[in-house]
Design a protein around this motif. Structure first.
Motif, PDB file in Angstrom:
ATOM      1  N   GLY A 153      49.172  -3.265  18.475  1.00 49.13           N
ATOM      2  CA  GLY A 153      49.857  -2.562  17.400  1.00 49.13           C
ATOM      3  C   GLY A 153      49.758  -1.059  17.456  1.00 49.13           C
ATOM      4  N   THR A 154      49.226  -0.491  18.530  1.00 45.83           N
ATOM      5  CA  THR A 154      49.157   0.964  18.654  1.00 45.83           C
ATOM      6  C   THR A 154      50.465   1.502  19.246  1.00 45.83           C
ATOM      7  OG1 THR A 154      48.123   0.783  20.843  1.00 45.83           O
ATOM      8  CG2 THR A 154      46.671   0.891  18.919  1.00 45.83           C
ATOM      9  N   SER A 155      50.550   2.850  19.379  1.00 41.93           N
ATOM     10  CA  SER A 155      51.777   3.492  19.858  1.00 41.93           C
ATOM     11  C   SER A 155      51.677   3.929  21.305  1.00 41.93           C
ATOM     12  CB  SER A 155      52.097   4.702  18.966  1.00 41.93           C
ATOM     13  OG  SER A 155      52.261   4.311  17.621  1.00 41.93           O
ATOM     14  N   ILE A 156      50.850   3.312  22.100  1.00 44.99           N
ATOM     15  CA  ILE A 156      50.671   3.725  23.484  1.00 44.99           C
ATOM     16  C   ILE A 156      51.913   3.393  24.308  1.00 44.99           C
ATOM     17  CG2 ILE A 156      48.183   3.423  23.344  1.00 44.99           C
ATOM     18  CD1 ILE A 156      48.556   0.841  24.968  1.00 44.99           C
ATOM     19  N   THR A 157      52.095   4.122  25.421  1.00 47.48           N
ATOM     20  CA  THR A 157      53.209   3.910  26.335  1.00 47.48           C
ATOM     21  C   THR A 157      52.671   3.649  27.739  1.00 47.48           C
ATOM     22  OG1 THR A 157      53.420   6.258  26.854  1.00 47.48           O
ATOM     23  CG2 THR A 157      54.636   5.439  24.931  1.00 47.48           C
ATOM     24  N   ASP A 158      53.593   3.583  28.693  1.00 43.23           N
ATOM     25  CA  ASP A 158      53.183   3.358  30.084  1.00 43.23           C
ATOM     26  C   ASP A 158      52.310   4.493  30.595  1.00 43.23           C
ATOM     27  OD1 ASP A 158      54.677   1.052  30.065  1.00 43.23           O
ATOM     28  OD2 ASP A 158      56.466   2.006  30.882  1.00 43.23           O
ATOM     29  N   GLY A 207      50.060   6.401  28.916  1.00 41.51           N
ATOM     30  CA  GLY A 207      48.680   6.249  28.467  1.00 41.51           C
ATOM     31  C   GLY A 207      47.964   5.108  29.156  1.00 41.51           C
ATOM     32  N   LEU A 208      48.679   3.990  29.356  1.00 38.83           N
ATOM     33  CA  LEU A 208      48.057   2.848  30.021  1.00 38.83           C
ATOM     34  C   LEU A 208      47.756   3.172  31.482  1.00 38.83           C
ATOM     35  CD1 LEU A 208      47.181  -0.067  29.517  1.00 38.83           C
ATOM     36  CD2 LEU A 208      49.417  -0.801  30.345  1.00 38.83           C
ATOM     37  N   ARG A 209      48.600   4.027  32.120  1.00 43.23           N
ATOM     38  CA  ARG A 209      48.344   4.420  33.496  1.00 43.23           C
ATOM     39  C   ARG A 209      47.020   5.175  33.601  1.00 43.23           C
ATOM     40  NH1 ARG A 209      52.308   7.353  34.085  1.00 43.23           N
ATOM     41  NH2 ARG A 209      53.772   5.879  35.047  1.00 43.23           N
ATOM     42  N   SER A 210      46.777   6.082  32.666  1.00 42.14           N
ATOM     43  CA  SER A 210      45.517   6.825  32.685  1.00 42.14           C
ATOM     44  C   SER A 210      44.321   5.896  32.509  1.00 42.14           C
ATOM     45  CB  SER A 210      45.522   7.886  31.577  1.00 42.14           C
ATOM     46  OG  SER A 210      46.609   8.776  31.719  1.00 42.14           O
ATOM     47  N   LEU A 211      44.471   4.907  31.663  1.00 44.54           N
ATOM     48  CA  LEU A 211      43.369   3.977  31.407  1.00 44.54           C
ATOM     49  C   LEU A 211      43.048   3.134  32.628  1.00 44.54           C
ATOM     50  CD1 LEU A 211      41.397   2.530  29.434  1.00 44.54           C
ATOM     51  CD2 LEU A 211      43.295   0.990  28.892  1.00 44.54           C
ATOM     52  N   VAL A 212      44.045   2.487  33.207  1.00 46.87           N
ATOM     53  CA  VAL A 212      43.774   1.530  34.279  1.00 46.87           C
ATOM     54  C   VAL A 212      43.374   2.245  35.570  1.00 46.87           C
ATOM     55  CG1 VAL A 212      45.273  -0.217  33.281  1.00 46.87           C
ATOM     56  CG2 VAL A 212      46.220   1.416  34.921  1.00 46.87           C
ATOM     57  N   ILE A 213      43.894   3.458  35.797  1.00 45.18           N
ATOM     58  CA  ILE A 213      43.480   4.183  37.000  1.00 45.18           C
ATOM     59  C   ILE A 213      42.009   4.568  36.913  1.00 45.18           C
ATOM     60  CG2 ILE A 213      43.805   6.337  38.283  1.00 45.18           C
ATOM     61  CD1 ILE A 213      46.773   6.145  37.736  1.00 45.18           C
ATOM     62  N   SER A 214      41.542   4.954  35.718  1.00 48.21           N
ATOM     63  CA  SER A 214      40.153   5.379  35.552  1.00 48.21           C
ATOM     64  C   SER A 214      39.196   4.213  35.354  1.00 48.21           C
ATOM     65  CB  SER A 214      40.039   6.351  34.371  1.00 48.21           C
ATOM     66  OG  SER A 214      40.851   7.489  34.561  1.00 48.21           O
ATOM     67  N   ARG A 215      39.567   3.264  34.512  1.00 47.37           N
ATOM     68  CA  ARG A 215      38.638   2.203  34.123  1.00 47.37           C
ATOM     69  C   ARG A 215      39.109   0.801  34.501  1.00 47.37           C
ATOM     70  NH1 ARG A 215      34.910   4.528  34.537  1.00 47.37           N
ATOM     71  NH2 ARG A 215      33.890   2.598  33.937  1.00 47.37           N
ATOM     72  N   GLU A 274      56.690  -1.380  34.041  1.00 48.66           N
ATOM     73  CA  GLU A 274      55.844  -0.477  34.819  1.00 48.66           C
ATOM     74  C   GLU A 274      54.364  -0.725  34.525  1.00 48.66           C
ATOM     75  OE1 GLU A 274      54.979   4.330  35.371  1.00 48.66           O
ATOM     76  OE2 GLU A 274      56.686   3.637  34.168  1.00 48.66           O
ATOM     77  N   SER A 275      54.050  -1.036  33.252  1.00 48.58           N
ATOM     78  CA  SER A 275      52.666  -1.339  32.887  1.00 48.58           C
ATOM     79  C   SER A 275      52.180  -2.603  33.573  1.00 48.58           C
ATOM     80  CB  SER A 275      52.547  -1.476  31.366  1.00 48.58           C
ATOM     81  OG  SER A 275      52.877  -0.271  30.710  1.00 48.58           O
ATOM     82  N   LEU A 276      53.057  -3.581  33.766  1.00 52.66           N
ATOM     83  CA  LEU A 276      52.666  -4.813  34.441  1.00 52.66           C
ATOM     84  C   LEU A 276      52.258  -4.535  35.881  1.00 52.66           C
ATOM     85  CD1 LEU A 276      55.405  -7.263  33.097  1.00 52.66           C
ATOM     86  CD2 LEU A 276      53.154  -6.766  32.142  1.00 52.66           C
ATOM     87  N   SER A 277      53.003  -3.663  36.557  1.00 49.94           N
ATOM     88  CA  SER A 277      52.645  -3.307  37.935  1.00 49.94           C
ATOM     89  C   SER A 277      51.313  -2.574  37.988  1.00 49.94           C
ATOM     90  CB  SER A 277      53.746  -2.446  38.548  1.00 49.94           C
ATOM     91  OG  SER A 277      54.991  -3.126  38.545  1.00 49.94           O
ATOM     92  N   LEU A 278      51.068  -1.704  37.007  1.00 48.03           N
ATOM     93  CA  LEU A 278      49.795  -0.980  36.968  1.00 48.03           C
ATOM     94  C   LEU A 278      48.624  -1.931  36.761  1.00 48.03           C
ATOM     95  CD1 LEU A 278      50.930   2.056  34.768  1.00 48.03           C
ATOM     96  CD2 LEU A 278      50.347   2.131  37.198  1.00 48.03           C
ATOM     97  N   ILE A 279      48.790  -2.881  35.863  1.00 45.04           N
ATOM     98  CA  ILE A 279      47.719  -3.857  35.613  1.00 45.04           C
ATOM     99  C   ILE A 279      47.451  -4.676  36.869  1.00 45.04           C
ATOM    100  CG2 ILE A 279      47.112  -5.906  34.287  1.00 45.04           C
ATOM    101  CD1 ILE A 279      48.646  -4.712  31.933  1.00 45.04           C
TER     102      ILE A 279
END
Length: 780
Positions: A699-704, A706-714, A732-737
Motif C-alpha cells: 500500500g505504499t507509493s513506491i515505484t520501480d 525505489g525498488l531498484r535501489s532496494l534490491v541492488i543494495s539489499r 521492470e520490478s519483476l526482472s529486478l527481483i
C-alpha cells in the motif's frame, strides 16, 4: 430322494456358500464396452495346484464366438493379477473389474437386455445378466471374505463393488479365520534369534504385558463393562517393543504395542468428500499402507442421508486399530453409536477433538473413556448434549489425560469439572469456557489441579470474586506457568494480587475484557510475581498509562514482554501527575496496538521509558505522526530488531529516513498501509540498514526506481518481501527481483494492476528457492 438332494442336505452352510462361489467363478463373463466391442473373461484353471491363475480375455465380433484370446496373468500390468488369493479367487470374476481395467474412463450406463451404442446393438444373453455371487446373502459373503489371507486380498475384494466394500468395513479383525504366522508381539520379525520366541520361561514370569488385538464394534452395548484382562494379558515379548505406560486396576503396567499398532498415515477429509463410503475406502485401503494413525473430518453436508454417519465411524473402528488421533468438526449426523465404535475398536486412541457435533452425547464419550486407556488429549467444543456424565467417565477411566478443554457446553457443570480435576492427576493443560461452573466447583478445582501448568478461563459468569480468591488460594496451582482469563467478572484487583502471591512460577499472564482490574491490582501483581516474563492486557479499559509505567518500574525487573491491545483508557488526565520518570530496563518487547483516542504523548512516554526495546509494534495507532515516531526512534531505536507501523497513515519518508539513521540492527520492518512513504525513504533505508531481511511495503507509493535501489543494495540478503497493492510497480520490478534476490523465500505481489500475467508466470518459474509465492494469478 436323488443323490444330488442327499449331497445337498449333508453340506454345511459354509460348503454351500463356497460351492456357489466356485461355480460362479467358472462362468464366462461377457460385457459390451464402448469402443471395444464385447469382452469375454474366463478364469484359467491349473491342474497342478487346483487353483485359478489369471484369466483368458477375448474380444467378440457380435457373435457368440470370440475373435482372439489374450492371457492376463502374473506378468500383466493389471492391478488384480498379483492380488488373486490362493483360496477362493473368484472375486476377480466380477465383470466390472475387467471392464474398468481395460476400457477407457467413461460414465457407467444402466445395463438392460439390449445395450444401445452409437454404431451397433449388442445382444446380451439372459445368463450374462445373472450375478450369482451377489445373490448370496451378506452373511455368506462375509464368511467367504473371512478366508482372505492377506490385507492386499481384502483391498482387492473391497474394490469390486460398494456392497463388498461396506460388508468388509463391518467385519471385525476376529472375523478373519486365516491365522497369521507367529510373530513377536513387540514387533520383531526375527525367527531364530528372538529371545521372546525361544525362551522357555512362562509368560507370567517375565512380568511384561501387551495390548492384545481386540475389537468388537459392530455390536455396541453401552452397559457393557470393559474387560481389563484383555489389556492386561501377558505374552512373550522382548526389549524391542514400544513401551506405553498404563494404569489398570490401580497398578502401573508396562504395555507393549502389537505389530498392527504401527500406523503412521494421516488423512484429512473435508466438505463433499466426507461420506461413509469414503471413510470405508480409507479404513480398508490404509491397511495395505501401514495403517491409519490420524484422521480429521471437517464439515460434511448436514442434509439427511448425506455426509458421514455412524456407519463410517464403525468402519474406522473395525479396521483402524492403530488410530491415535481423531478430529470431528461439524459432523451433524454422528451420534453416540459412532463414538462407541471408536472406543471399542481404536484402543490406542490418544487425542480426541470434537466440535459442533450436536448428536454426540454422554454415552458415546463414556465408551471412549472406558475403551481408550491411553487417551491424553480431549477437546469438546459446542456439543450441546455433552454433560457431567462424560466428564465423570474421563475422571474415572482416563488416568493418562494431560490436556482437557471444554467450550460452550451448557450442560457441563461443577460436578463434571471437579471429577476431571480429581481423577486426572497428570493433567497439565486445562481450558474452561462458557460452562456452568459455580464458586464451589471453582474452589474444588483449585485444590485438585496440582499438576496443571497452563490454564485458560473464559466467560465464567457464575463465578464471583469470592470464588476466584478461593480458587487461587488453593494448594493446587503452585506449578502454574501460564494463565489466560477472559471476560470473567470475578477477576478483580484482589484476585489478581492473590495470583501474584500464590503462583510464584507464573511466566505468562493474559487478561482480556477484565473491566474490574485497575492500576492498583496491576501494581500489586507485578510486585509479587517475580518470575513473570510476559504480560498481555486486552480491552482492559480501567488500566491507564501511569499505572502501567508505575507497575513496570516498581516491579521486580523481570518483565520482558508487554502487550497493550485496545485499551482505550490508557491515557487518563487525572493520573497524569502520578507518572514516574524511572526506566524499565528489562522490557524487550512492547506492543501498543489499536488503542483509540489515546493520543501521541502517552505512547511516546511509554516507549521512552524502555530504552532497550528490541521489538516494537505500534500498528493501528492512527494518531501517530512523524514527530512522535521520530521521538520514539531516537529514544529506543538503537537496539530495535523488529518495527511494525501498520496503518500509521500519517507518517512519511521522513520517518523512514530516521529509521535508516538510528536502527542499524533492524531486521524486520512493516510499513503496510503507509501510503505517504515513497522512493526517497526506500533509497535511504536500503543504504543504511545492512541487516534488513524482511520488508513489507504494501500500500505504499513506491515505484520501480525505489525498488531498484532496494534490491541492488539489499536483494542478496532479503528473505521476505511483501508488495501487495503497490499500484505503481511494473514488469521492470519483476526482472529486478529475479536478478538480485536469489535467497527470497516469501514474495507477495497481489493487487498490483500493472504487473502482466506473463511476467508473473515467468518470475514464479525462475524463483526456485521461493516457497511462498503469492500473486493475483492464484486468485483468477
Amino acid at each position: 430322494m436323488c443323490n444330488a438332494d442327499v449331497e445337498a442336505a449333508c453340506m454345511t452352510a459354509e460348503e454351500v456358500s463356497i460351492r456357489a462361489f466356485v461355480r460362479a467363478s467358472q462362468c464366462v463373463v461377457r460385457k459390451p464396452v464402448d469402443g471395444m466391442g464385447t469382452l469375454y473373461a474366463q478364469p484359467k484353471f491349473s491342474a497342478l495346484d487346483g487353483a485359478y491363475h489369471g484369466f483368458y480375455l477375448s474380444k467378440g465380433n457380435g457373435e457368440d464366438s470370440p475373435q482372439r484370446a489374450e492371457w492376463i496373468g502374473d506378468d500383466d500390468f493389471g492391478m488384480h493379477a498379483n492380488a488373486v488369493p490362493q483360496i477362493l479367487p473368484s472375486y476377480r470374476t466380477a465383470a466390472s473389474v475387467f471392464v474398468q481395467s481395460l476400457s477407457p474412463k467413461t460414465k457407467r450406463r444402466r445395463t438392460s437386455s439390449k445395450i444401445e451404442d452409437s454404431n451397433f446393438l449388442v445382444a446380451v444373453s439372459e445368463l450374462d445378466q445373472v450375478d450369482r455371487i451377489n445373490d448370496l446373502p451378506d452373511e455368506c459373503l462375509q464368511e467367504i471374505f473371512g478366508f482372505l489371507p492377506k490385507v492386499e486380498d481384502r483391498c482387492a475384494a473391497a474394490s469390486v463393488c460398494m456392497r463388498w466394500l461396506m460388508l468388509q468395513s463391518r467385519m471385525r479383525r476376529g472375523d478373519f479365520k486365516i491365522q497369521p504366522n507367529i510373530v513377536c508381539k513387540g514387533g520383531c520379525t526375527r525367527k531364530d534369534s528372538c529371545p521372546a520366541k525361544n525362551s522357555t520361561k512362562p509368560a507370567a514370569e517375565k512380568g511384561l504385558n501387551i495390548v492384545e488385538e481386540f475389537s468388537d464394534v459392530t455390536k455396541v452395548r453401552f452397559d457393557a463393562v470393559p474387560n481389563d484382562n484383555i489389556l492386561g494379558a501377558t505374552d512373550e515379548v522382548h526389549m524391542w517393543g514400544n513401551e506405553v505406560d498404563m494404569v489398570i486396576n490401580e497398578e502401573p503396567r508396562v504395555q507393549r504395542q502389537p505389530q498392527w499398532a504401527s500406523g503412521e498415515l494421516s488423512r484429512a477429509l473435508e466438505g463433499r468428500e466426507v461420506t461413509d463410503v469414503k471413510l470405508a475406502l480409507v479404513a480398508i485401503g490404509e491397511l495395505a499402507r501401514g495403517g491409519l494413525a490420524a484422521l480429521k473430518i471437517t464439515g460434511g453436508p448436514a442434509r439427511v442421508g448425506k455426509g458421514v454417519t455412524d456407519s463410517g465411524l464403525i468402519a474406522i473402528g473395525n479396521c483402524c486399530a492403530a488410530l491415535r488421533s481423531l478430529t470431528l468438526w461439524g459432523c451433524d449426523n454422528i451420534t453416540d453409536f459412532g463414538l462407541a465404535a471408536i472406543g471399542s475398536g481404536c484402543r490406542l486412541l490418544q487425542k480426541l477433538d470434537i466440535m459442533k457435533c450436536p448428536m454426540v452425547g454422554d454415552r458415546g464419550l463414556q465408551e471412549i473413556a472406558r475403551g481408550c486407556p491411553l487417551l491424553s488429549t480431549v477437546s469438546i467444543d459446542s456439543c450441546s448434549n455433552v454433560g457431567d456424565a462424560s466428564l465423570k467417565a474421563l475422571g474415572t477411566w482416563s488416568a493418562s489425560l494431560t490436556s482437557f478443554s471444554v467450550t460452550s457446553c451448557s450442560m457441563v457443570g461443577s460436578a463434571g469439572i471437579s471429577a476431571v480435576a480429581l481423577g486426572c492427576n497428570k493433567l497439565k493443560k486445562l481450558k474452561l469456557e462458557k460452562v456452568r461452573l459455580s464458586n464451589k466447583g471453582l474452589i474444588a478445582m483449585g485444590e485438585n489441579c496440582k499438576s496443571v501448568t497452563s490454564m485458560k478461563l473464559a466467560n465464567l459468569g457464575w463465578c464471583t470474586e469470592e470464588g476466584f480468591i478461593g480458587f487461587f488460594e488453593g494448594s493446587g496451582l503452585k506449578r502454574l506457568k501460564s494463565l489466560l482469563i477472559t471476560a470473567c467478572p470475578g477477576m478483580t484487583d484482589v484476585s489478581l494480587e492473590v495470583v501474584g502471591k500464590v503462583c510464584q512460577d507464573l511466566k505468562l499472564c493474559v487478561l482480556s475484557q477484565c473491566q474490574s482490574v485497575t492500576d492498583k491490582g496491576l501494581q500489586s501483581f507485578l510486585q509479587c510475581c517475580v518470575c513473570l516474563d510476559s504480560l498481555q492486557l486486552e480491552r482492559c479499559h480501567a488500566i491507564t498509562n501511569g499505572g502501567v509505567l508505575t507497575a513496570l518500574v516498581q516491579g521486580k525487573g523481570n518483565l520482558r514482554t508487554l502487550n497493550l491491545s485496545k485499551c482505550h483508557g490508557l491515557w487518563n488526565e487525572e493520573k497524569r501527575a502520578n507518572e514516574v520518570s524511572l526506566e524499565c530496563l528489562s522490557l524487550k518487547t512492547l506492543n501498543v496496538t489499536g488503542c483509540k483516542n489515546v493520543g501521541v504523548e502517552p505512547v511516546v512516554k511509554m516507549c521512552l521509558r524502555c530504552p532497550l526495546l528490541e521489538n516494537l509494534d505500534l500498528s493501528q495507532m492512527v494518531d501517530l505522526n512523524d514527530e512522535a515516531i521520530i521521538s520514539v526512534i531516537e529514544g529506543c531505536g538503537e537496539h530495535l530488531v523488529s518495527l511494525n507501523l501498520t496503518n500509521c497513515k500519517n507518517i512519511t519518508d521522513v520517518v523512514v529516513a530516521a529509521i535508516a539513521s538510528h536502527c542499524g540492527d533492524l531486521e524486520r520492518l512493516i510499513l503496510d498501509g503507509c501510503y505517504q512513504v515513497g522512493d526517497s525513504g526506500l533509497q535511504m533505508l536500503a543504504a543504511a540498514c545492512p541487516s534488513l531481511k524482511e520488508l513489507d511495503l504494501s500500500g505504499t507509493s513506491i515505484t520501480d526506481s525505489g525498488l531498484r535501489s532496494l534490491v541492488i543494495s539489499r536483494g542478496l540478503w532479503l528473505q521476505g518481501l511483501t508488495l501487495t497493492g503497490c499500484i505503481n510497480l511494473t514488469d521492470e520490478s519483476l526482472s529486478l527481483i529475479e536478478d538480485y534476490c536469489p535467497s527470497l523465500g516469501a514474495l507477495n505481489l497481489r493487487n498490483c494492476p500493472l504487473l502482466s500475467r506473463e511476467g508473473l508466470s515467468a518470475l514464479e518459474s525462475q524463483l526456485w528457492s521461493c516457497d511462498d509465492f503469492v500473486s493475483s494469478l492464484q486468485l483468477m
